[in-house]
Design a protein around this motif. Sequence first.
Motif, PDB file in Angstrom:
ATOM      1  N   ILE A   8       0.812  -1.097   0.050  1.00  0.00           N
ATOM      2  CA  ILE A   8      -0.120  -0.195   0.014  1.00  0.00           C
ATOM      3  C   ILE A   8       0.965   1.058   0.013  1.00  0.00           C
ATOM      4  CG2 ILE A   8      -1.705   1.258   1.187  1.00  0.00           C
ATOM      5  CD1 ILE A   8      -2.509  -1.404   2.574  1.00  0.00           C
ATOM      6  N   TYR A   9       0.691   2.129  -0.719  1.00  0.00           N
ATOM      7  CA  TYR A   9       1.460   3.284  -1.121  1.00  0.00           C
ATOM      8  C   TYR A   9       0.865   4.428  -0.295  1.00  0.00           C
ATOM      9  CZ  TYR A   9       4.288   0.376  -4.000  1.00  0.00           C
ATOM     10  OH  TYR A   9       5.186  -0.586  -4.699  1.00  0.00           O
ATOM     11  N   ILE A  10       1.127   5.034   0.699  1.00  0.00           N
ATOM     12  CA  ILE A  10       0.663   6.310   1.254  1.00  0.00           C
ATOM     13  C   ILE A  10       1.447   7.306   1.345  1.00  0.00           C
ATOM     14  CG2 ILE A  10      -0.423   7.157   3.545  1.00  0.00           C
ATOM     15  CD1 ILE A  10      -1.865   4.403   3.669  1.00  0.00           C
ATOM     16  N   HIS A  11       1.478   8.611   1.349  1.00  0.00           N
ATOM     17  CA  HIS A  11       2.415   9.526   1.614  1.00  0.00           C
ATOM     18  C   HIS A  11       2.716   9.670   3.030  1.00  0.00           C
ATOM     19  CE1 HIS A  11       4.656  13.129   1.523  1.00  0.00           C
ATOM     20  NE2 HIS A  11       4.819  13.155   0.171  1.00  0.00           N
ATOM     21  N   GLU A  12       3.820   9.887   3.540  1.00  0.00           N
ATOM     22  CA  GLU A  12       4.425  10.131   4.647  1.00  0.00           C
ATOM     23  C   GLU A  12       3.715  11.060   5.460  1.00  0.00           C
ATOM     24  OE1 GLU A  12       8.458  10.507   5.204  1.00  0.00           O
ATOM     25  OE2 GLU A  12       8.294  12.286   4.377  1.00  0.00           O
ATOM     26  N   ASP A  13       3.215  12.229   4.759  1.00  0.00           N
ATOM     27  CA  ASP A  13       2.648  13.248   5.521  1.00  0.00           C
ATOM     28  C   ASP A  13       1.036  12.903   6.182  1.00  0.00           C
ATOM     29  OD1 ASP A  13       4.527  14.933   5.013  1.00  0.00           O
ATOM     30  OD2 ASP A  13       3.536  16.081   3.324  1.00  0.00           O
ATOM     31  N   ASP A  14       0.735  11.763   5.769  1.00  0.00           N
ATOM     32  CA  ASP A  14      -0.712  11.313   6.195  1.00  0.00           C
ATOM     33  C   ASP A  14      -0.521  10.243   7.096  1.00  0.00           C
ATOM     34  OD1 ASP A  14      -2.005  13.499   4.970  1.00  0.00           O
ATOM     35  OD2 ASP A  14      -2.583  12.381   3.159  1.00  0.00           O
ATOM     36  N   LYS A  15       0.379   9.806   7.526  1.00  0.00           N
ATOM     37  CA  LYS A  15       0.779   8.862   8.286  1.00  0.00           C
ATOM     38  C   LYS A  15       0.177   8.692   9.642  1.00  0.00           C
ATOM     39  CE  LYS A  15       4.631   6.263  10.136  1.00  0.00           C
ATOM     40  NZ  LYS A  15       6.394   6.202  10.489  1.00  0.00           N
ATOM     41  N   GLU A  16      -0.273   9.752  10.347  1.00  0.00           N
ATOM     42  CA  GLU A  16      -1.121   9.935  11.600  1.00  0.00           C
ATOM     43  C   GLU A  16      -2.427   9.255  11.343  1.00  0.00           C
ATOM     44  OE1 GLU A  16      -2.411  13.855  12.895  1.00  0.00           O
ATOM     45  OE2 GLU A  16      -1.055  14.554  11.174  1.00  0.00           O
ATOM     46  N   TRP A  68       5.718   6.648   1.323  1.00  0.00           N
ATOM     47  CA  TRP A  68       6.623   7.393   0.461  1.00  0.00           C
ATOM     48  C   TRP A  68       6.628   8.815   0.854  1.00  0.00           C
ATOM     49  CZ3 TRP A  68       5.080  10.983  -3.434  1.00  0.00           C
ATOM     50  CH2 TRP A  68       3.428  11.246  -3.571  1.00  0.00           C
ATOM     51  N   SER A  69       7.904   9.316   0.437  1.00  0.00           N
ATOM     52  CA  SER A  69       8.079  10.861   0.672  1.00  0.00           C
ATOM     53  C   SER A  69       8.228  11.592  -0.591  1.00  0.00           C
ATOM     54  CB  SER A  69       9.302  10.877   1.567  1.00  0.00           C
ATOM     55  OG  SER A  69      10.551  10.224   0.894  1.00  0.00           O
ATOM     56  N   GLY A  70       8.608  13.043  -0.447  1.00  0.00           N
ATOM     57  CA  GLY A  70       8.846  13.750  -1.399  1.00  0.00           C
ATOM     58  C   GLY A  70       7.488  14.174  -2.271  1.00  0.00           C
ATOM     59  N   GLU A  71       7.606  14.416  -3.491  1.00  0.00           N
ATOM     60  CA  GLU A  71       6.614  15.150  -4.363  1.00  0.00           C
ATOM     61  C   GLU A  71       6.175  14.166  -5.448  1.00  0.00           C
ATOM     62  OE1 GLU A  71       5.454  17.982  -3.209  1.00  0.00           O
ATOM     63  OE2 GLU A  71       7.211  17.603  -1.986  1.00  0.00           O
ATOM     64  N   SER A  72       6.824  13.205  -5.655  1.00  0.00           N
ATOM     65  CA  SER A  72       6.263  12.385  -6.688  1.00  0.00           C
ATOM     66  C   SER A  72       6.833  10.856  -6.674  1.00  0.00           C
ATOM     67  CB  SER A  72       6.364  12.637  -8.191  1.00  0.00           C
ATOM     68  OG  SER A  72       7.719  12.691  -8.797  1.00  0.00           O
ATOM     69  N   LEU A  73       6.267   9.739  -7.210  1.00  0.00           N
ATOM     70  CA  LEU A  73       6.703   8.358  -6.969  1.00  0.00           C
ATOM     71  C   LEU A  73       6.063   7.449  -8.083  1.00  0.00           C
ATOM     72  CD1 LEU A  73       8.297   6.072  -5.301  1.00  0.00           C
ATOM     73  CD2 LEU A  73       6.052   5.456  -4.307  1.00  0.00           C
ATOM     74  N   GLU A  74       7.065   7.183  -8.991  1.00  0.00           N
ATOM     75  CA  GLU A  74       6.586   6.273 -10.197  1.00  0.00           C
ATOM     76  C   GLU A  74       6.544   4.906  -9.696  1.00  0.00           C
ATOM     77  OE1 GLU A  74       7.555   5.859 -14.965  1.00  0.00           O
ATOM     78  OE2 GLU A  74       9.215   6.441 -13.643  1.00  0.00           O
ATOM     79  N   LEU A  75       5.283   4.266  -9.752  1.00  0.00           N
ATOM     80  CA  LEU A  75       5.072   2.998  -9.355  1.00  0.00           C
ATOM     81  C   LEU A  75       5.531   1.966 -10.406  1.00  0.00           C
ATOM     82  CD1 LEU A  75       1.770   3.857  -7.498  1.00  0.00           C
ATOM     83  CD2 LEU A  75       4.097   3.481  -6.495  1.00  0.00           C
ATOM     84  N   HIS A  76       5.226   2.264 -11.518  1.00  0.00           N
ATOM     85  CA  HIS A  76       5.475   1.731 -12.754  1.00  0.00           C
ATOM     86  C   HIS A  76       5.604   2.362 -13.877  1.00  0.00           C
ATOM     87  CE1 HIS A  76       5.159  -2.096 -15.057  1.00  0.00           C
ATOM     88  NE2 HIS A  76       4.413  -1.432 -15.951  1.00  0.00           N
ATOM     89  N   LYS A  77       6.043   2.055 -15.205  1.00  0.00           N
ATOM     90  CA  LYS A  77       6.497   2.977 -16.311  1.00  0.00           C
ATOM     91  C   LYS A  77       5.375   3.831 -16.651  1.00  0.00           C
ATOM     92  CE  LYS A  77       8.606   3.368 -20.820  1.00  0.00           C
ATOM     93  NZ  LYS A  77       9.002   2.785 -21.874  1.00  0.00           N
ATOM     94  N   GLY A  78       5.081   5.206 -16.346  1.00  0.00           N
ATOM     95  CA  GLY A  78       3.910   6.025 -16.753  1.00  0.00           C
ATOM     96  C   GLY A  78       2.945   5.756 -15.780  1.00  0.00           C
TER      97      GLY A  78
END
Length: 273
Positions: free
Chosen positions: A134-142, A154-164
């Motif tokens: 499950i991919y959740i942005h760390e800012d919403d961990k609480e 995940w952290s930062g502004e973007s994350l590529e899970l698969h090509k495109g």
Amino acid sequence: MKNYICETCGVQYESLMKEPEQCTICNEERQYVNPNGQSWTTLEKMTKEGYQNRFTFEEEGLFSITTIPKFGIGQTAYLVQSAGFNLLWDCITFIDESTIKKMKDLRGLQGIALSHPHYYSAQVEWAELFDVPIYIHEDDKEWVMRPSDKILFWSGESLELHKGVIIHRLGGHFKGGSVLEWKNGNEQKGILLSGDIIQVVADKNWVSFMYSYPNLIPLPAPKVREMANIVKELEFDRLYNAFHGIIKKDAKIAVQKSADRYIDALSGTLFDT
């Protein structure tokens, strides 16, 4: 021990001996507690009550999944199928043997990604049944009410899970609020799956942006401009929101003109008063 589910928002909690006193998700200004009081259910009870999931083919590589009758917030989840990679975008609470079989017929899942906490629902149940992350942005961990080793923050502004297939953090509705860019969808013209981080409104030529939808709390103009500027760089021509609202063409233009209108409305320049 049971994994209780809030009947108002549909979020499932970690295993407990008795019902929680309150729902953390609903006792917050972006959501609400049912006027009739806090109530809980379980997946077992929902199955006995006759809930079922409906799969709808939307277009090549994309299915929507909704629960009938409506449960909780009533959002739609989407199954994105891209070059052998199956991703569930946002989640719904109900899952049963029929749903599992249908998913397996559609080549299963390789991952689950979430736009924001209101749609966490029974995400851990789904992830464990299909053995996927499950991919959740760390800012919403609480806001995770049922912890699991399946959750990858995940952290930062973007994350590529698969090509495109790329998650982008926009913030707004929640700090970690995210959208999914699917570059190969819509015959290579691109699709944006927005949850309600960007909300398609009644006039399907427009969208809106809110801190709270049920309580009608707007976002500040600078934040909306920031979100629109990020989206301007993404590749899409069609947009699907969490309630089956669809902008079928020129969706990227619609987001930009909607942001302009929203900002003009907040500044007062939209009105002749």
